[in-house]
Motif scaffolding. Structure first.
Motif, PDB file in Angstrom:
ATOM      1  N   MET A  14      -6.827  -8.595   3.338  1.00 34.84           N
ATOM      2  CA  MET A  14      -5.657  -7.729   3.163  1.00 34.84           C
ATOM      3  C   MET A  14      -5.850  -6.327   3.702  1.00 34.84           C
ATOM      4  N   VAL A  15      -7.096  -5.898   3.896  1.00 33.52           N
ATOM      5  CA  VAL A  15      -7.340  -4.511   4.284  1.00 33.52           C
ATOM      6  C   VAL A  15      -8.221  -4.479   5.525  1.00 33.52           C
ATOM      7  N   GLU A  16      -8.290  -3.305   6.119  1.00 31.67           N
ATOM      8  CA  GLU A  16      -9.125  -3.071   7.288  1.00 31.67           C
ATOM      9  C   GLU A  16     -10.060  -1.915   6.984  1.00 31.67           C
ATOM     10  N   VAL A  17     -11.329  -2.059   7.341  1.00 28.35           N
ATOM     11  CA  VAL A  17     -12.313  -1.021   7.062  1.00 28.35           C
ATOM     12  C   VAL A  17     -12.400  -0.098   8.271  1.00 28.35           C
ATOM     13  N   ILE A  18     -12.458   1.197   8.008  1.00 29.34           N
ATOM     14  CA  ILE A  18     -12.544   2.210   9.054  1.00 29.34           C
ATOM     15  C   ILE A  18     -13.569   3.253   8.630  1.00 29.34           C
TER      16      ILE A  18
ATOM     17  N   THR B 193       1.247  -2.475  -1.373  1.00 36.75           N
ATOM     18  CA  THR B 193       1.568  -2.896  -2.735  1.00 36.75           C
ATOM     19  C   THR B 193       0.433  -2.477  -3.664  1.00 36.75           C
ATOM     20  N   ARG B 194       0.706  -2.607  -4.964  1.00 41.69           N
ATOM     21  CA  ARG B 194      -0.319  -2.260  -5.950  1.00 41.69           C
ATOM     22  C   ARG B 194      -1.534  -3.178  -5.808  1.00 41.69           C
ATOM     23  N   GLU B 195      -1.276  -4.445  -5.516  1.00 42.76           N
ATOM     24  CA  GLU B 195      -2.364  -5.402  -5.351  1.00 42.76           C
ATOM     25  C   GLU B 195      -3.238  -5.026  -4.160  1.00 42.76           C
ATOM     26  N   LYS B 196      -2.604  -4.630  -3.055  1.00 42.35           N
ATOM     27  CA  LYS B 196      -3.376  -4.257  -1.878  1.00 42.35           C
ATOM     28  C   LYS B 196      -4.155  -2.962  -2.110  1.00 42.35           C
ATOM     29  N   GLU B 197      -3.575  -2.032  -2.849  1.00 43.06           N
ATOM     30  CA  GLU B 197      -4.295  -0.791  -3.143  1.00 43.06           C
ATOM     31  C   GLU B 197      -5.550  -1.075  -3.967  1.00 43.06           C
ATOM     32  N   GLU B 198      -5.426  -1.943  -4.954  1.00 41.48           N
ATOM     33  CA  GLU B 198      -6.605  -2.294  -5.749  1.00 41.48           C
ATOM     34  C   GLU B 198      -7.631  -3.029  -4.897  1.00 41.48           C
ATOM     35  N   ALA B 199      -7.170  -3.926  -4.013  1.00 37.51           N
ATOM     36  CA  ALA B 199      -8.096  -4.628  -3.119  1.00 37.51           C
ATOM     37  C   ALA B 199      -8.778  -3.661  -2.172  1.00 37.51           C
ATOM     38  N   ALA B 200      -8.045  -2.666  -1.674  1.00 40.39           N
ATOM     39  CA  ALA B 200      -8.639  -1.677  -0.772  1.00 40.39           C
ATOM     40  C   ALA B 200      -9.734  -0.881  -1.475  1.00 40.39           C
ATOM     41  N   ASN B 201      -9.511  -0.523  -2.728  1.00 40.08           N
ATOM     42  CA  ASN B 201     -10.538   0.207  -3.473  1.00 40.08           C
ATOM     43  C   ASN B 201     -11.781  -0.658  -3.681  1.00 40.08           C
TER      44      ASN B 201
ATOM     45  N   GLN C  52      -8.112   0.846   5.051  1.00 40.85           N
ATOM     46  CA  GLN C  52      -6.737   1.038   5.493  1.00 40.85           C
ATOM     47  C   GLN C  52      -5.982  -0.256   5.228  1.00 40.85           C
ATOM     48  N   ILE C  53      -4.847  -0.150   4.559  1.00 42.34           N
ATOM     49  CA  ILE C  53      -4.067  -1.330   4.182  1.00 42.34           C
ATOM     50  C   ILE C  53      -3.276  -1.815   5.385  1.00 42.34           C
ATOM     51  N   VAL C  54      -3.314  -3.121   5.596  1.00 41.20           N
ATOM     52  CA  VAL C  54      -2.590  -3.746   6.700  1.00 41.20           C
ATOM     53  C   VAL C  54      -1.251  -4.238   6.170  1.00 41.20           C
ATOM     54  N   GLY C  55      -0.156  -3.813   6.804  1.00 36.22           N
ATOM     55  CA  GLY C  55       1.172  -4.270   6.410  1.00 36.22           C
ATOM     56  C   GLY C  55       1.734  -3.470   5.248  1.00 36.22           C
ATOM     57  N   LYS C  56       2.582  -4.122   4.489  1.00 37.33           N
ATOM     58  CA  LYS C  56       3.270  -3.481   3.378  1.00 37.33           C
ATOM     59  C   LYS C  56       2.291  -3.086   2.281  1.00 37.33           C
TER      60      LYS C  56
ATOM     61  N   GLU D 245      11.031   0.568  -3.378  1.00 37.82           N
ATOM     62  CA  GLU D 245      11.369   1.850  -2.768  1.00 37.82           C
ATOM     63  C   GLU D 245      10.738   2.026  -1.387  1.00 37.82           C
ATOM     64  N   ASP D 246       9.482   1.581  -1.237  1.00 36.35           N
ATOM     65  CA  ASP D 246       8.764   1.811   0.008  1.00 36.35           C
ATOM     66  C   ASP D 246       8.909   0.663   1.003  1.00 36.35           C
ATOM     67  N   GLU D 247       9.787  -0.291   0.724  1.00 33.11           N
ATOM     68  CA  GLU D 247       9.937  -1.434   1.627  1.00 33.11           C
ATOM     69  C   GLU D 247      10.935  -1.095   2.731  1.00 33.11           C
ATOM     70  N   PRO D 248      10.535  -1.171   3.994  1.00 36.00           N
ATOM     71  CA  PRO D 248      11.493  -0.901   5.082  1.00 36.00           C
ATOM     72  C   PRO D 248      12.521  -2.019   5.183  1.00 36.00           C
ATOM     73  N   LEU D 249      13.764  -1.633   5.426  1.00 35.12           N
ATOM     74  CA  LEU D 249      14.851  -2.598   5.504  1.00 35.12           C
ATOM     75  C   LEU D 249      15.428  -2.631   6.910  1.00 35.12           C
ATOM     76  N   PRO D 250      15.811  -3.805   7.390  1.00 34.40           N
ATOM     77  CA  PRO D 250      16.531  -3.874   8.674  1.00 34.40           C
ATOM     78  C   PRO D 250      17.842  -3.107   8.580  1.00 34.40           C
ATOM     79  N   PRO D 251      18.339  -2.583   9.688  1.00 37.23           N
ATOM     80  CA  PRO D 251      19.574  -1.763   9.644  1.00 37.23           C
ATOM     81  C   PRO D 251      20.759  -2.495   9.037  1.00 37.23           C
ATOM     82  N   GLU D 252      20.963  -3.777   9.412  1.00 38.56           N
ATOM     83  CA  GLU D 252      22.137  -4.484   8.904  1.00 38.56           C
ATOM     84  C   GLU D 252      22.031  -4.714   7.395  1.00 38.56           C
TER      85      GLU D 252
END
Length: 803
Positions: free
Chosen positions: A515-519, A137-145, A131-135, A664-671
């Motif tokens: 970068m990742v958490e094992v479950i 990204t492609r780098e985190k997805e590869e690290a998770a695999n 399970q990816i922790v935080g945002k 696209e998948d980055e959450p933005l603050p309201p302001e």
């Protein structure tokens, strides 16, 4: 005047002494090197004998107290093991050979739980997912695999004992109510291990509720002499010249286990080791405040000793950089049903009474049938039966000597009845209630219909499997803690490189684990495969109603994973698995009815042009038109083109803005989102104007290429030329007329000017004449006046002259 300086706190040290002897002179040179004690060192070497003896005595006394506080729990555990029926009971009462069968209710529940849970928690592909922790990204997805592949490789290949230890745990948890795993780094194996610890070997004080808050955890281990010597050689235990005698006293629980396994302890030379995770205030290693003064707070330590009291090691049990000095956890508790205290409730607590009653009733029924089929009674002393010490076989007739009476009068059988139907129904009721309470009752097919909605079927499954689903959720949470401890050890104690060719940089192991958490791969919301399949069937039914809002490939892929299908990425690839391809290869994929995916970095205009040309190619249209899936292919290609259009629009907006948009998948603050929306709105207005202008120009260019429009434009050109010629002729005529008028006006003006000149000359002459006349008149008048004035003066002079 004296200045008192506070004493510096003593730092524990180690002395390395080297003695060099000069052979010629006989002088010895002693070198003493003082080294501070490392944080991971065995502190037993730094304590004096008196302190060691005090620690050993106090610790042994507290452990015995802890054991005495759970004596009733041990008795229940020991008695419950007999109800499993793992050993044949040779009964001699009420007669020799009476029924000794045990009802399998308890063992059935344990075996069923173990079988279902091992398939759920340890599939063939491995028990770990990431399970990816935080945002994301492609780098985190590869690290998770990579982490998922590495963890599963270690648990299935590098740690061959893990599955067997896990299955032993799954036997103990439902039966006793608790099971434990110990996760640590084994110096003998030079790798991480996760060993099953029976619940009777985890000793906690009275009043403890969980592993995190208990002040003391004692692990009772059994090690051979060779294992202890290895740990001493590795420096993990303190060296001892002579080991104490092994402790041969066995607990009642261990005796029951030996009976169930059919083992006899002829010679058990293993040593009983007590590893106590406790809090102590060691002399010389006290907790101090900022001023260096002892605070009196006890710190976490791991104290290991023989059951006879000899200490083997004392080590710190907290991280060196931890300001709070919190205890490191090495154990994981797997509860079945949480109870009032530390240990959970198992099946021996929940249905042990049912199993005991069912066993008693079953034995009575079997004994009643035995007595009914082979009845006993009284016979006359005078009657003699040959070979009366053996039973009569079917179809056998024996000789009987009867004196005076008939055989009927010489034999009186006891009035044994057939097995009672009431007793049988009572046993079935007890068994049914016990199995229902243990959630091992078979699901009645009559409760479900083939035409029933999936939701109804799911509701029936939920009702029958609710207890097991809760148990599996506890197992899932405990396994998550276990994998977290294992991942930390793998990250800290293993080399930086992978042991095999990994998909990615080989030196990225530690960063991958950060970068990742094992479950666990198990699903805490479903306890059986049937329940999972029905859940996904319900989801697929919902997706059929509105397929546009569902990710159907992902849903089908998860369904295949539940069914245990192999090579799923090849069978059903997802868009996340795709890699960038050129537009021609994408067109080939469309013709093969394969899914497509656009990427942000591609040349979208080029891709759109190639795809549109392929769609308009008559040869391709002719071939695809004969395919039954032609409409589906065109729809897929258009959807892919729309992806490129969306990315191209995003690029155009970024060009207009002069800056890149957030991912696209980055959450933005309201302001920030509001400000960005306003900027994008202004950019979209400019882009719209630009696109409208370009579209108009393109439309005009297209219209210029129309033959009819060209003829019309030629006719318009001729008419325009004719109109221009006529206009030129008219302009020339107007110019001539204007010239004639100008000449006429010039003549008239000249005549007028001539006449005006003549008139001016005449007037000038007349004026000159008039002026001359006036001048002459004025001259004459002046002369006359002058003459008159002269005459008068003369007359006056004459008069005044003397006469």
């Amino acid at each position: 005047m004296s200045i008192e300086k506070p004493l510096e706190p003593l730092v524990p040290t180690q002395l390395d002494v080297e003695i060099e002897m000069d052979v010629d002179t006989g002088e010895a040179e002693v070198e003493v090197e003082v080294k501070p004690v490392t944080f991971e060192a065995n502190l037993l070497e730094e304590l004096d004998a008196r302190a060691i003896e005090t620690i050993s005595a106090e610790l042994l006394d507290t452990i015995r107290t802890d054991l005495n506080s759970r004596s009733d729990w041990e008795k229940t555990y020991s008695d419950g093991m007999k109800l499993l029926g793992l050993k044949i009971d040779q009964r001699t009462e009420p007669w020799d050979g009476a029924c000794g069968v045990f009802h399998p209710m308890l063992s059935e529940a344990v075996v069923k739980f173990q079988s279902e849970m091992v398939l759920s928690t340890f599939p063939a592909s491995g028990p770990v997912k990431t399970q990816i922790v935080g945002k994301m990204t492609r780098e985190k997805e590869e690290a998770a695999n990579r982490v998922q592949e590495d963890m599963n490789y270690r648990l299935t290949q590098e740690m061959p004992e893990y599955r067997s230890e896990h299955e032993r745990l799954l036997w103990a948890v439902p039966f006793a109510g608790s099971g434990f795993k110990k996760v640590y780094f084994d110096p003998n194996l030079n790798r991480q291990v996760s060993m099953f610890v029976p619940p009777e070997d985890i000793i906690v004080p009275y009043g403890a509720s969980d592993l995190q808050t208990t002040p003391r955890i004692t692990h009772r281990m059994r090690k051979t002499e060779n294992e202890i010597m290895k740990l001493m050689a590795a420096g993990f235990y303190e060296d001892m010249d002579v080991l104490p005698q092994p402790d041969t006293i066995k607990s009642d629980i261990q005796k029951r286990k030996d009976e169930a396994d059919g083992l006899v302890s002829v010679k058990d030379d293993r040593y009983t080791i007590l590893e106590c995770h406790c809090e102590c205030d060691l002399p010389g290693f006290e907790d101090v405040d900022e001023d260096g003064q002892p605070t009196g707070i006890k710190l976490p330590y791991v104290i290991t000793m023989f059951s006879t009291g000899e200490l083997l090691s004392i080590r710190r049990n907290y991280f060196e950089d931890d300001p709070l000095k919190q205890r490191r956890m090495h154990f994981v508790h797997y509860p079945y049903i949480p109870g009032f205290g530390f240990y959970g409730f198992g099946l021996i607590h929940l249905i042990g009474g049912f199993a005991d009653s069912a066993t008693s009733l079953m034995r009575q029924l079997v004994d009643a049938g035995t007595l009914s089929n082979l009845p006993g009674g009284f016979k006359s002393k005078d009657m003699r039966v040959k070979n009366d010490d053996t039973p009569i076989a079917p179809g056998e007739f024996r000789d009987v000597d009867v004196v005076g009476n008939t055989i009927r009068d010489s034999i009186v059988p006891l009035p044994y009845k057939e097995p009672s139907a009431t007793l049988f129904n009572l046993m079935n009721t007890i068994v049914e209630e016990g199995r229902r309470f243990a959630s091992v009752a078979d699901l009645k097919v009559s409760d479900m219909s083939a035409n029933s909605p999936v939701g109804t079927t799911l509701a029936i499954l939920e009702r029958n499997l609710k207890v097991m689903s809760a148990v599996q959720a506890r197992m899932h949470a405990a396994m998550r803690q276990e994998f977290k401890l294992l991942a930390a050890i793998i990250r800290d104690y293993t080399p930086l490189e992978y042991d095999y060719e990994a998909d990615g940089p080989r030196m990225a192991k530690q960063s991958d684990y950060d970068m990742v958490e094992v479950i666990p791969v198990s699903d805490p919301n479903a306890s059986t495969m049937a329940q999972k399949v029905v859940q996904y069937q319900a989801a697929l039914q919902l997706a059929q109603g509105a397929p546009e809002i569902y990710d159907l490939p992902q849903l089908h892929r998860q369904m295949l994973e539940v069914l245990g299908i192999k090579n799923i990425p090849k069978i059903l690839p997802l868009k996340d698995d795709f890699k960038p391809r050129d537009p021609v290869a994408e067109n080939m994929d469309v013709l093969s009815n394969k899914p497509l995916k656009a990427f942000q970095h591609q040349d979208h205009e080029a891709h759109i042009r190639v795809h549109m040309n392929a769609m308009q190619d008559p040869k391709i249209q002719k071939i695809i038109g004969q395919n039954p899936a032609a409409q589906q292919m065109m729809a897929a290609l258009m959807a892919h083109i729309n992806e490129h259009v969306g990315f191209q629009y995003r690029l155009e907006i970024e060009k207009t803005l002069g800056a890149q948009l957030p991912p696209e998948d980055e959450p933005l603050p309201p302001e920030i989102e509001v400000a960005l929306s306003r900027a994008v709105a202004m950019a979209s207005d400019k882009l719209l104007q630009k696109d409208v202008s370009e579209a108009q120009q393109q439309q005009n260019q297209q219209q210029m290429q129309d033959p009819l429009l060209q003829i019309q434009m030629r006719e318009l050109a001729l008419k325009e030329a004719e109109f221009q010629f006529k206009a030129q002729m008219e302009s020339r005529e107007m110019a001539l007329k204007e010239q004639e008028m100008a000449l006429k006006d010039a003549r008239e003006n000249k005549r007028i000017d001539t006449q005006a000149g003549i008139a001016g000359v005449t007037i000038g002459a007349k004026k000159a004449n008039d002026e001359a006349k006036i001048a002459n008149q004025q001259l004459l008048k002046g002369v006359e006046i002058g003459s008159s004035r002269a005459s008068a003066q003369a007359n006056q002079g004459a008069a005044n002259s003397p006469r």
